[in-house]
Design a protein around this motif. Sequence first.
Motif, PDB file in Angstrom:
ATOM      1  N   THR A  74      -1.773  11.764  14.240  1.00 61.12           N
ATOM      2  CA  THR A  74      -0.580  12.218  13.504  1.00 61.12           C
ATOM      3  C   THR A  74      -1.007  13.361  12.593  1.00 61.12           C
ATOM      4  O   THR A  74      -2.154  13.430  12.180  1.00 61.12           O
ATOM      5  CB  THR A  74      -0.067  11.078  12.609  1.00 61.12           C
ATOM      6  N   THR A  75      -0.003  14.197  12.280  1.00 66.24           N
ATOM      7  CA  THR A  75      -0.371  15.340  11.428  1.00 66.24           C
ATOM      8  C   THR A  75      -0.739  14.817  10.046  1.00 66.24           C
ATOM      9  O   THR A  75      -0.430  13.681   9.683  1.00 66.24           O
ATOM     10  CB  THR A  75       0.835  16.273  11.246  1.00 66.24           C
ATOM     11  N   LEU A  76      -1.414  15.692   9.297  1.00 63.64           N
ATOM     12  CA  LEU A  76      -1.810  15.307   7.938  1.00 63.64           C
ATOM     13  C   LEU A  76      -0.576  14.868   7.155  1.00 63.64           C
ATOM     14  O   LEU A  76      -0.557  13.819   6.522  1.00 63.64           O
ATOM     15  CB  LEU A  76      -2.459  16.512   7.265  1.00 63.64           C
TER      16      LEU A  76
ATOM     17  N   LEU B 281      -1.419   4.670  11.964  1.00 59.25           N
ATOM     18  CA  LEU B 281      -2.463   5.383  11.213  1.00 59.25           C
ATOM     19  C   LEU B 281      -3.804   5.212  11.910  1.00 59.25           C
ATOM     20  O   LEU B 281      -4.575   6.138  12.078  1.00 59.25           O
ATOM     21  CB  LEU B 281      -2.536   4.826   9.777  1.00 59.25           C
ATOM     22  N   GLU B 282      -4.047   3.968  12.393  1.00 62.07           N
ATOM     23  CA  GLU B 282      -5.347   3.725  13.023  1.00 62.07           C
ATOM     24  C   GLU B 282      -5.443   4.455  14.356  1.00 62.07           C
ATOM     25  O   GLU B 282      -6.501   4.887  14.785  1.00 62.07           O
ATOM     26  CB  GLU B 282      -5.560   2.222  13.199  1.00 62.07           C
TER      27      GLU B 282
ATOM     28  N   TRP C 270       1.150   6.673   5.105  1.00 57.53           N
ATOM     29  CA  TRP C 270       0.383   5.871   4.154  1.00 57.53           C
ATOM     30  C   TRP C 270       1.267   5.443   2.995  1.00 57.53           C
ATOM     31  O   TRP C 270       1.292   4.254   2.608  1.00 57.53           O
ATOM     32  CB  TRP C 270      -0.811   6.683   3.644  1.00 57.53           C
TER      33      TRP C 270
ATOM     34  N   LEU D 216       5.182  -2.739   8.364  1.00 58.13           N
ATOM     35  CA  LEU D 216       3.854  -2.426   7.803  1.00 58.13           C
ATOM     36  C   LEU D 216       2.817  -2.464   8.922  1.00 58.13           C
ATOM     37  O   LEU D 216       1.951  -1.599   9.045  1.00 58.13           O
ATOM     38  CB  LEU D 216       3.521  -3.479   6.727  1.00 58.13           C
ATOM     39  N   ALA D 217       2.956  -3.460   9.792  1.00 57.98           N
ATOM     40  CA  ALA D 217       1.984  -3.595  10.891  1.00 57.98           C
ATOM     41  C   ALA D 217       2.038  -2.348  11.785  1.00 57.98           C
ATOM     42  O   ALA D 217       1.008  -1.781  12.153  1.00 57.98           O
ATOM     43  CB  ALA D 217       2.299  -4.853  11.713  1.00 57.98           C
TER      44      ALA D 217
ATOM     45  N   ALA E 223       3.990  -2.779   1.690  1.00 53.30           N
ATOM     46  CA  ALA E 223       3.078  -3.847   1.261  1.00 53.30           C
ATOM     47  C   ALA E 223       3.548  -4.398  -0.073  1.00 53.30           C
ATOM     48  O   ALA E 223       3.594  -5.608  -0.299  1.00 53.30           O
ATOM     49  CB  ALA E 223       1.669  -3.291   1.154  1.00 53.30           C
TER      50      ALA E 223
ATOM     51  N   LEU F   2      -3.616  -7.189   6.238  1.00 51.73           N
ATOM     52  CA  LEU F   2      -3.051  -5.863   6.559  1.00 51.73           C
ATOM     53  C   LEU F   2      -3.438  -4.857   5.493  1.00 51.73           C
ATOM     54  O   LEU F   2      -3.853  -3.749   5.747  1.00 51.73           O
ATOM     55  CB  LEU F   2      -1.516  -5.968   6.632  1.00 51.73           C
ATOM     56  N   ARG F   3      -3.346  -5.324   4.258  1.00 54.90           N
ATOM     57  CA  ARG F   3      -3.582  -4.402   3.143  1.00 54.90           C
ATOM     58  C   ARG F   3      -5.040  -3.976   3.063  1.00 54.90           C
ATOM     59  O   ARG F   3      -5.342  -2.901   2.549  1.00 54.90           O
ATOM     60  CB  ARG F   3      -3.238  -5.127   1.823  1.00 54.90           C
TER      61      ARG F   3
ATOM     62  N   ARG G 242     -10.286  14.176   7.964  1.00 56.34           N
ATOM     63  CA  ARG G 242      -9.806  15.574   8.147  1.00 56.34           C
ATOM     64  C   ARG G 242     -10.728  16.535   7.419  1.00 56.34           C
ATOM     65  O   ARG G 242     -11.077  17.606   7.911  1.00 56.34           O
ATOM     66  CB  ARG G 242      -8.383  15.682   7.611  1.00 56.34           C
TER      67      ARG G 242
ATOM     68  N   VAL H 275      -7.111   2.036   6.677  1.00 52.48           N
ATOM     69  CA  VAL H 275      -6.109   3.115   6.580  1.00 52.48           C
ATOM     70  C   VAL H 275      -5.220   2.905   5.372  1.00 52.48           C
ATOM     71  O   VAL H 275      -4.664   3.852   4.821  1.00 52.48           O
ATOM     72  CB  VAL H 275      -5.214   3.137   7.845  1.00 52.48           C
ATOM     73  N   LEU H 276      -5.091   1.637   4.931  1.00 51.31           N
ATOM     74  CA  LEU H 276      -4.239   1.424   3.752  1.00 51.31           C
ATOM     75  C   LEU H 276      -5.082   1.356   2.491  1.00 51.31           C
ATOM     76  O   LEU H 276      -4.787   1.959   1.478  1.00 51.31           O
ATOM     77  CB  LEU H 276      -3.456   0.109   3.912  1.00 51.31           C
TER      78      LEU H 276
ATOM     79  N   VAL I  94       3.012   0.632  10.917  1.00 46.81           N
ATOM     80  CA  VAL I  94       2.476   1.791  10.167  1.00 46.81           C
ATOM     81  C   VAL I  94       0.959   1.798  10.289  1.00 46.81           C
ATOM     82  O   VAL I  94       0.339   2.815  10.619  1.00 46.81           O
ATOM     83  CB  VAL I  94       2.896   1.693   8.680  1.00 46.81           C
ATOM     84  N   VAL I  95       0.357   0.619  10.100  1.00 44.60           N
ATOM     85  CA  VAL I  95      -1.120   0.549  10.167  1.00 44.60           C
ATOM     86  C   VAL I  95      -1.586   0.943  11.567  1.00 44.60           C
ATOM     87  O   VAL I  95      -2.510   1.735  11.745  1.00 44.60           O
ATOM     88  CB  VAL I  95      -1.584  -0.899   9.830  1.00 44.60           C
TER      89      VAL I  95
ATOM     90  N   SER J 155       0.567  11.567   8.292  1.00 45.20           N
ATOM     91  CA  SER J 155      -0.341  10.483   7.875  1.00 45.20           C
ATOM     92  C   SER J 155      -0.080  10.134   6.421  1.00 45.20           C
ATOM     93  O   SER J 155       0.049   8.962   6.059  1.00 45.20           O
ATOM     94  CB  SER J 155      -1.798  10.926   8.025  1.00 45.20           C
ATOM     95  N   LEU J 156       0.056  11.165   5.596  1.00 46.52           N
ATOM     96  CA  LEU J 156       0.310  10.889   4.165  1.00 46.52           C
ATOM     97  C   LEU J 156       1.605  10.120   4.006  1.00 46.52           C
ATOM     98  O   LEU J 156       1.666   9.083   3.340  1.00 46.52           O
ATOM     99  CB  LEU J 156       0.382  12.210   3.391  1.00 46.52           C
TER     100      LEU J 156
ATOM    101  N   LEU K 214      -0.830 -10.785   4.776  1.00 50.92           N
ATOM    102  CA  LEU K 214      -0.529  -9.548   4.033  1.00 50.92           C
ATOM    103  C   LEU K 214      -1.831  -8.941   3.513  1.00 50.92           C
ATOM    104  O   LEU K 214      -2.077  -7.750   3.667  1.00 50.92           O
ATOM    105  CB  LEU K 214       0.419  -9.867   2.866  1.00 50.92           C
TER     106      LEU K 214
ATOM    107  N   GLY L   1       3.495   2.763   3.983  1.00 53.01           N
ATOM    108  CA  GLY L   1       2.742   1.502   4.118  1.00 53.01           C
ATOM    109  C   GLY L   1       2.569   0.830   2.769  1.00 53.01           C
ATOM    110  O   GLY L   1       2.819  -0.370   2.591  1.00 53.01           O
ATOM    111  N   GLU L   2       2.198   1.641   1.788  1.00 56.15           N
ATOM    112  CA  GLU L   2       1.987   1.056   0.456  1.00 56.15           C
ATOM    113  C   GLU L   2       3.296   0.429  -0.053  1.00 56.15           C
ATOM    114  O   GLU L   2       3.307  -0.703  -0.560  1.00 56.15           O
ATOM    115  CB  GLU L   2       1.518   2.160  -0.512  1.00 56.15           C
TER     116      GLU L   2
END
Lengths: 69, 389
Positions: free
Chosen positions: A27-29, A22-23, A36, A15-16, A43, B288-289, B304, B293-294, A18-19, A32-33, B285, A39-40
Amino acid sequence: MTDVELSYEQARAELATVVEKLEAGGTTLEESLALWERGEKLADTCQRWLDGARARLDAARQERGAEPG
Amino acid sequence: MVSQKIGAWVGKLGWVWVDGQLAQITRRPGTQVVFLTLRDPSADLSLTVTAHRDVLDTGAPNLTEGARVILHAKPEFFPARGTLSLRADEIRQVGLGELLARLERLKKLLAAEGLFDPRRKRRPPFLPRRIGLVTGRASAAERDVLTNARRRWPAVEFRVVNVAVQGPTAVPQILDALAVLDQDPDTDVIILARGGGSVEDLLPFSDEALCRAVFACRTPIITAIGHETDTPLVDLVADMRASTPTDAAKRAVPDLAEERQRIAQARGRIGRAVAGLLDREQHRLDALRSRPVLARPEVLLDQRAAEVGALRDRAARCLRHRLEGGAAELGHTVARLRALSPGATLQRGYAIVQRPDGAVVRRPDQVSPGDPVRLRLAGGELTATVAAS
């Protein structure tokens, strides 16, 4: 490795990253999706591990009449 | 006959030096002979010794029972009662210094043999099922061990064997007690306890046989002999040395209340430790959450979208410029067109004369009378024929 087998530490580590990705952006759209969504899911996995552990702890302490949490 | 033979045979035996402990001294009035009972300090063996009073008075004045002596004697057999005894012609009391010197020699010997080796010492069990207690009957030591142990762990079980704790009979009795308790499968620790006493009183507890017996015991042994400062040899051999009988009870048995409290503390601490860990991980956690971005992925999309929007605007702006530029250009060209186009001059009343072939007549000689011509006026056209040139 499906998420079910991920250990808490593995899920949180991924997860770390991934964040971070993203930050960092760049990355392409589509990526990124996808990131994301990943990541969810990660989490959620982590949260499930923590909730499970909390429940086991409280259950065990209830069992012996000690104060929970 | 047989007695004579034995008597003769015994008579042949030579003089010997014998070391032992005086158990009894009987001086019969009116006779010169004194009867002594000599005991082996570490075994249930004793012999009667006869000696002339003077031998006694010169060699070992004011001899008391229990004293350690060396005597030079010859075995004698009395056919009358068929008894064997030693006739001593010299008795010397073993002084305390000599005794202590012997003790030191014995100590070095036992040490060399490894009887004091800490590696050989066994740890008494944390919670013994039954404690063997070897001590003097109704002695303070016995009371201290029992009361203290029971106060700490009410359910403790004892098996007490009372023994003589000084004098010649001490060692043999203690050895028997140890043997009995060591064989008892339920007794998993033995306490050898004795209150304070003089150096002589404590001598049995430095006896070689006792030390070897303690060393050989399978059951762990705790010794509590004399005062804190006394360290008889058995203390060095034992698996654990307690300074006093009360201390022995403390070491043999845990304190129930204390243990309960420790367990409660341990339970509390492990609970808190795990709870702490869970809290920390939950915070990490959450952290992070909560990262944008999340938490608000639309941020990515907004970015975009903004980029696309910006691009679109730029595109639009370029287009507009281009159009405007184009329009302006068109305007100019049209103006120029208009400027060049005859329309304006026609407006001012002029007309364009063209021959049928379209050529513009600029000179009269381009046409001849009767030729048809086209007249283009601002408002339209006329056809005419040339009258005269």
